[in-house]
Design a protein around this motif. Structure first.
Motif, short mmCIF file in Angstrom:
data_model
loop_
_atom_site.label_atom_id
_atom_site.label_comp_id
_atom_site.label_asym_id
_atom_site.label_seq_id
_atom_site.Cartn_x
_atom_site.Cartn_y
_atom_site.Cartn_z
N SER A 137 0.83 -1.21 0.00
CA SER A 137 0.00 0.00 0.00
C SER A 137 0.86 1.25 0.00
CB SER A 137 -0.93 0.00 1.21
OG SER A 137 -1.81 -1.10 1.16
N HIS A 138 1.88 1.25 0.85
CA HIS A 138 2.77 2.41 0.92
C HIS A 138 3.54 2.60 -0.38
CE1 HIS A 138 6.64 4.44 1.92
NE2 HIS A 138 5.79 5.30 2.45
N LEU A 139 4.01 1.52 -0.97
CA LEU A 139 4.73 1.61 -2.24
C LEU A 139 3.84 2.19 -3.33
CD1 LEU A 139 6.76 -1.74 -2.30
CD2 LEU A 139 7.73 0.57 -2.40
N CYS A 140 2.59 1.76 -3.38
CA CYS A 140 1.65 2.29 -4.38
C CYS A 140 1.41 3.78 -4.15
CB CYS A 140 0.34 1.52 -4.32
SG CYS A 140 0.45 -0.18 -4.91
N ALA A 141 1.19 4.16 -2.89
CA ALA A 141 0.97 5.58 -2.57
C ALA A 141 2.18 6.42 -2.95
CB ALA A 141 0.65 5.74 -1.09
N MET A 142 3.37 5.88 -2.69
CA MET A 142 4.60 6.60 -3.01
C MET A 142 4.76 6.78 -4.52
SD MET A 142 8.50 5.45 -2.14
CE MET A 142 8.37 4.12 -3.34
N LEU A 143 4.52 5.72 -5.28
CA LEU A 143 4.65 5.81 -6.74
C LEU A 143 3.60 6.75 -7.33
CD1 LEU A 143 5.35 2.05 -7.61
CD2 LEU A 143 6.96 3.96 -7.72
N MET A 144 2.38 6.72 -6.81
CA MET A 144 1.33 7.59 -7.32
C MET A 144 1.64 9.06 -7.06
SD MET A 144 -2.32 5.78 -6.62
CE MET A 144 -2.06 5.78 -4.85
N PHE A 145 2.42 9.33 -6.03
CA PHE A 145 2.77 10.71 -5.71
C PHE A 145 4.00 11.17 -6.49
CE2 PHE A 145 5.18 13.77 -3.10
CZ PHE A 145 4.26 14.80 -3.06
N TYR A 146 5.06 10.38 -6.45
CA TYR A 146 6.33 10.83 -7.02
C TYR A 146 6.38 10.73 -8.55
CZ TYR A 146 8.53 11.44 -2.47
OH TYR A 146 8.85 11.90 -1.22
N TYR A 160 -1.34 14.88 -11.24
CA TYR A 160 -0.54 15.08 -10.03
C TYR A 160 -1.40 15.47 -8.83
CZ TYR A 160 2.79 17.43 -6.90
OH TYR A 160 3.51 17.83 -5.82
N LEU A 161 -2.39 16.33 -9.05
CA LEU A 161 -3.18 16.85 -7.94
C LEU A 161 -4.42 16.02 -7.64
CD1 LEU A 161 -3.02 20.69 -8.62
CD2 LEU A 161 -1.90 19.45 -6.77
N PHE A 162 -4.95 15.30 -8.64
CA PHE A 162 -6.24 14.63 -8.45
C PHE A 162 -6.12 13.13 -8.20
CE2 PHE A 162 -7.57 18.58 -10.19
CZ PHE A 162 -8.88 18.78 -9.81
N VAL A 163 -5.13 12.49 -8.83
CA VAL A 163 -5.08 11.03 -8.76
C VAL A 163 -4.68 10.50 -7.38
CG1 VAL A 163 -3.92 8.97 -9.69
CG2 VAL A 163 -4.79 10.72 -11.24
N PRO A 164 -3.58 10.98 -6.76
CA PRO A 164 -3.22 10.43 -5.44
C PRO A 164 -4.31 10.55 -4.38
CG PRO A 164 -1.37 11.63 -6.37
CD PRO A 164 -2.55 11.92 -7.26
N PRO A 165 -4.97 11.72 -4.21
CA PRO A 165 -6.04 11.79 -3.20
C PRO A 165 -7.20 10.85 -3.48
CG PRO A 165 -5.35 14.00 -3.83
CD PRO A 165 -4.72 13.05 -4.81
N MET A 166 -7.43 10.54 -4.76
CA MET A 166 -8.53 9.64 -5.11
C MET A 166 -8.15 8.18 -4.87
SD MET A 166 -10.23 8.77 -8.80
CE MET A 166 -8.74 7.92 -9.26
N LEU A 167 -6.93 7.79 -5.27
CA LEU A 167 -6.54 6.38 -5.23
C LEU A 167 -6.02 5.93 -3.86
CD1 LEU A 167 -4.85 5.73 -8.69
CD2 LEU A 167 -7.17 5.18 -7.94
N ASN A 168 -5.47 6.84 -3.07
CA ASN A 168 -4.93 6.43 -1.76
C ASN A 168 -5.97 5.70 -0.90
OD1 ASN A 168 -2.28 7.25 -2.13
ND2 ASN A 168 -2.61 9.29 -1.26
N PRO A 169 -7.17 6.26 -0.69
CA PRO A 169 -8.15 5.52 0.13
C PRO A 169 -8.60 4.22 -0.51
CG PRO A 169 -9.15 7.48 -0.86
CD PRO A 169 -7.68 7.58 -1.10
N ILE A 170 -8.64 4.17 -1.85
CA ILE A 170 -9.04 2.93 -2.52
C ILE A 170 -8.01 1.84 -2.28
CG2 ILE A 170 -9.44 1.87 -4.78
CD1 ILE A 170 -10.56 4.52 -5.74
N ILE A 171 -6.74 2.17 -2.42
CA ILE A 171 -5.66 1.19 -2.24
C ILE A 171 -5.64 0.68 -0.81
CG2 ILE A 171 -3.15 0.92 -2.16
CD1 ILE A 171 -3.03 2.76 -4.61
N TYR A 172 -5.70 1.60 0.15
CA TYR A 172 -5.64 1.17 1.56
C TYR A 172 -6.90 0.41 1.96
CZ TYR A 172 -1.24 3.38 2.72
OH TYR A 172 0.10 3.69 2.79
#
Length: 314
Positions: A245-254, A282-294
């Motif tokens: 989960s953390h790896l996915c969140a990190m990749l989606m951000f960086y 950059y601004l829309f995808v991480p906030p949307m996908l982070n809760p889905i992934i976790y």
């Protein structure tokens, strides 16, 4: 477009833009963005509610996840007013001070997210490499101090940006490339010398994103070394699975952040929609996908979410 230089006290408002050339089709763009906003806001709010209600989730890892969800909500609410005004109501003017405030909060939350991902990687490092010391190292006080350090560091780095811009003369057409105010977009508008702004901008990017990504990489090198010392392949996979989960969140951000930087630096002749699309990702995808992934990867969150949505246990 040239003109007489103005200082910040007499500047006309900035003009925000969306996807140029779409005309009435911009309503459909807002429909898409509205869906992303809804998923992001509802998803992160549900994550916060579930972590608050589930006693089993009152652990450092999920406290950091709560901080990430609050930050993602901050990103969404920072851009929502001007995106709504631009795409839905065609109100494209924003005052100088309002633009500076929006730029400050967008970049503040971006810097905070990088710091949160760093402390989350430290959490995974301690949990995997020193599991017996996890409870003594990551105490409640330590979690609070780490969270406050991330916020204070980010605030101190971003705080000078509006003031560095306000001191510059503006003599070009104040037309921005996006439906929100970003520093790389604003820095193109002044007609005076901007070496201090450029140097400071590069400095904080290196000190924040560069340092954070290097330390995250180091933590995963140490984690991988520890995992490879485990004899059983099944245990190795089970251990690495806690980092997915953390790896996915990190990749989606960086990855989108690097893409935005590369396009801004080397894609000057690229169509404008490319710049706009990259910033939206950059601004829309991480906030949307982070809760889905976790929600997918965390059994307790998934079970409680299914109970809320379906009224059944999962």
């Amino acid at each position: 477009m040239g003109g007489n230089p103005h200082n910040s006290s007499e500047l006309p408002p900035f003009t925000l833009t969306g996807f140029s050339g779409l005309g009435t089709s911009q309503h459909y763009v807002f429909l898409l963005l509205g869906t992303l906003y809804t998923v992001s806001i509802v998803g992160n709010a549900l994550i916060l509610f579930i972590i608050k209600e589930e006693q089993s989730l009152h652990q450092p890892m999920y406290y950091f996840l709560s901080l990430l969800s609050v930050n993602d909500l901050g990103v969404s609410f920072s851009t929502l007013p001007t995106v709504l005004a631009t795409f839905c109501f065609h109100l494209q003017k924003i005052s100088f001070d309002s633009c500076m405030a929006q730029m400050f909060f967008i970049h503040l939350f971006s810097f905070i997210e990088s710091g949160i991902l760093l402390v989350m990687s430290f959490d995974r490092y301690v949990a995997i490499c020193n599991p017996l010391r996890y409870a003594t190292v990551l105490t409640g006080a330590c979690v609070v101090c780490m969270g406050m350090a991330v916020i204070i560091r980010s605030f101190c780095m971003v705080f000078p940006l509006p003031f560095l811009l306000k001191r510059l003369p503006f003599c070009k057409a104040n037309v921005l490339s996006h439906a929100y105010c970003l520093h790389p977009d604003l820095i193109r508008l002044p007609c005076g010398d901007i070496p201090i702004n450029n140097i400071y901008g590069q400095f904080i990017v290196i000190c924040n994103f560069g340092l954070d990504s290097a330390l995250i990489l180091l933590s995963y090198v140490l984690i991988l070394r520890s995992v490879l010392a485990i004899a059983s392949w099944e245990e190795r996979l089970k251990t690495l699975n806690t980092c997915v989960s953390h790896l996915c969140a990190m990749l989606m951000f960086y990855v989108p952040m690097v893409g935005v930087s590369m396009v801004a630096r080397y894609g000057r002749h690229a169509p404008q929609y490319v710049h706009t699309l990259m910033s939206l990702i950059y601004l829309f995808v991480p906030p949307m996908l982070n809760p889905i992934i976790y929600s997918i990867k965390t059994k307790e969150i998934r079970r409680r979410l299914c109970k809320i949505l379906l009224g059944t246990k999962f």
